[in-house]
Scaffold this motif. Structure first.
Motif, PDB file in Angstrom:
ATOM      1  N   ALA A 135      33.105  43.320 157.176  1.00  0.00           N
ATOM      2  CA  ALA A 135      34.313  42.560 157.232  1.00  0.00           C
ATOM      3  C   ALA A 135      34.803  42.123 155.908  1.00  0.00           C
ATOM      4  O   ALA A 135      33.894  41.901 154.990  1.00  0.00           O
ATOM      5  CB  ALA A 135      34.031  41.323 158.208  1.00  0.00           C
ATOM      6  N   GLY A 193      38.854  40.213 157.883  1.00  0.00           N
ATOM      7  CA  GLY A 193      37.910  40.372 159.082  1.00  0.00           C
ATOM      8  C   GLY A 193      36.834  39.281 159.119  1.00  0.00           C
ATOM      9  O   GLY A 193      36.274  38.972 160.267  1.00  0.00           O
ATOM     10  N   ASN A 194      36.426  38.704 157.982  1.00  0.00           N
ATOM     11  CA  ASN A 194      35.324  37.853 158.099  1.00  0.00           C
ATOM     12  C   ASN A 194      35.817  36.424 158.688  1.00  0.00           C
ATOM     13  O   ASN A 194      35.068  35.643 159.239  1.00  0.00           O
ATOM     14  CB  ASN A 194      34.840  37.649 156.932  1.00  0.00           C
ATOM     15  N   ASN A 216      29.813  43.362 151.859  1.00  0.00           N
ATOM     16  CA  ASN A 216      30.093  44.531 152.703  1.00  0.00           C
ATOM     17  C   ASN A 216      29.711  45.958 151.984  1.00  0.00           C
ATOM     18  O   ASN A 216      30.224  46.209 151.029  1.00  0.00           O
ATOM     19  CB  ASN A 216      31.602  44.491 153.064  1.00  0.00           C
ATOM     20  N   GLY A 272      36.890  42.325 162.687  1.00  0.00           N
ATOM     21  CA  GLY A 272      36.304  41.120 162.627  1.00  0.00           C
ATOM     22  C   GLY A 272      36.666  40.428 164.213  1.00  0.00           C
ATOM     23  O   GLY A 272      35.511  39.736 164.597  1.00  0.00           O
ATOM     24  N   VAL A 291      35.038  36.061 162.499  1.00  0.00           N
ATOM     25  CA  VAL A 291      33.641  36.058 162.574  1.00  0.00           C
ATOM     26  C   VAL A 291      32.924  34.635 162.348  1.00  0.00           C
ATOM     27  O   VAL A 291      32.315  34.166 162.992  1.00  0.00           O
ATOM     28  CB  VAL A 291      32.880  37.009 161.792  1.00  0.00           C
ATOM     29  N   LEU A 337      27.561  43.316 158.869  1.00  0.00           N
ATOM     30  CA  LEU A 337      29.068  43.377 159.510  1.00  0.00           C
ATOM     31  C   LEU A 337      30.051  43.674 158.586  1.00  0.00           C
ATOM     32  O   LEU A 337      30.180  43.028 157.620  1.00  0.00           O
ATOM     33  CB  LEU A 337      29.167  41.763 160.090  1.00  0.00           C
ATOM     34  N   SER A 382      33.572  39.126 166.692  1.00  0.00           N
ATOM     35  CA  SER A 382      33.684  38.037 167.250  1.00  0.00           C
ATOM     36  C   SER A 382      33.576  38.055 168.907  1.00  0.00           C
ATOM     37  O   SER A 382      32.779  37.191 169.488  1.00  0.00           O
ATOM     38  CB  SER A 382      34.969  37.224 166.894  1.00  0.00           C
TER      39      SER A 382
END
Length: 320
Positions: A65, A69-70, A98, A25, A73, A63, A29
């Motif tokens: 994540a 991890g999200n 995901n 993530g 972002v 993506l 970013s």
């Protein structure tokens, strides 16, 4: 001593599951920061009560994540002035949409085609509900103060005044007013790396704290306590929702955990477990604190809990 060893083992497991996705993530970013430092393209993402969250949710396919991890972002999307609905759609739906999570759900439950359909569909519904609910309150009461300041610097003066940007008129030299705030964004490799490392360390510290709390509570509260109500149409859904909050397992592997007790609970309870955890759990609360105010996080918990409860009960009425 045995209980301490169990807490340590659970803590390690939770942390090792989440850290790779947090790193992914932060990398995503940082890449967005490098490719679109001013946020010009991200600000052009679709808006609207329906199109915004749906477009954000669809980003989850591209993506990879999970719920850890999200966060970096989604935070980046909000910081550069992307539409709220789009950022929230990604934040709340991406951990399920995901591809890794979808494949793990299929691998764990190939005999439950309804689950393979309802889990991603349910996550989109949750994203739509929460996005609409959160946008009922002002950004000042919604977003973490640091994130709010970053977002306002990225918004045009037509939308945000100088006073709201906290610049110029009070305690800021005149030169700062004539400088484009976006020009200060570091885009050189060294600057991007430094920003990425700082963000990872900051969020990683919060993640460690969240994993420690989750491991402690998970150890002290026996899982069988929640599964004892597994066949009650309503209580089973509620108990599995609480279990999802407590166990705090990553959405990429939660389907395999659920496989272990799938035959002991109602279909609605199983769906509730797989929908609630990816949105909020004990592990992710500290991370979400970098995005939302505590008031907004309470609204997230209440909104997702009610939505998941209704979906779980509706499924039980259809299948039981």
């Amino acid at each position: 001593m045995a209980q301490i060893a169990t807490v340590w083992a659970v803590f390690q497991g939770l942390l090792l599951e989440a850290l790779p996705f947090l790193l992914i993530g932060v990398a995503i970013s940082s890449l967005a920061r490098a490719l679109d430092p001013s946020g010009h393209w991200l600000q052009k993402l679709p808006k609207g009560a329906l199109l915004g969250p749906l477009s954000g949710a669809l980003l989850g396919f591209a993506l990879p994540a999970c719920e850890c991890g999200n966060v970096p972002v989604a935070r980046r999307l909000l910081a550069v002035g992307a539409p709220l609905g789009t950022a929230f759609g990604f934040l709340f739906a991406a951990p399920v949409l995901n591809p890794v999570v979808l494949l793990s759900t299929w691998a764990a439950f190939p005999d439950k085609p309804w689950l393979l359909l309802l889990r991603p569909a349910g996550s989109v519904v949750i994203a739509l509900v929460l996005s609409g609910l959160l946008q009922l309150i002002s950004e000042a009461k919604l977003l973490n103060c640091e994130l709010l300041a970053e977002r306002r610097l990225s918004q045009p003066l037509a939308a945000v005044s100088l006073l709201e940007r906290s610049t110029g008129l009070i305690g800021q030299p005149l030169a700062a007013l004539t400088t484009d705030p976006k020009a200060s964004v570091q885009t050189k490799p060294a600057g991007l790396l430094s920003h990425g490392v700082n963000e990872f360390l900051e969020l990683g510290t919060l993640l460690v704290l969240g994993c420690a709390v989750a491991a402690l509570i998970q150890t002290l509260i026996p899982r069988d306590l929640f599964l004892a109500l597994g066949q009650a149409p309503t209580l089973s859904v509620v108990s599995l929702m609480v279990l999802a909050l407590v166990v705090s397992v990553c959405s990429s592997v939660d389907a395999f955990l659920a496989l272990g007790f799938a035959d002991q609970v109602t279909p609605g309870a199983l769906l509730a477990f797989l929908l609630l955890g990816p949105v909020i759990d004990l592990k992710s609360v500290s991370l979400l604190g970098r995005v939302f105010t505590w008031r907004a996080m309470g609204l997230v918990l209440a909104g997702v809990s009610l939505t998941v409860l209704l979906m779980g009960q509706a499924l039980n009425l259809l299948l039981l």
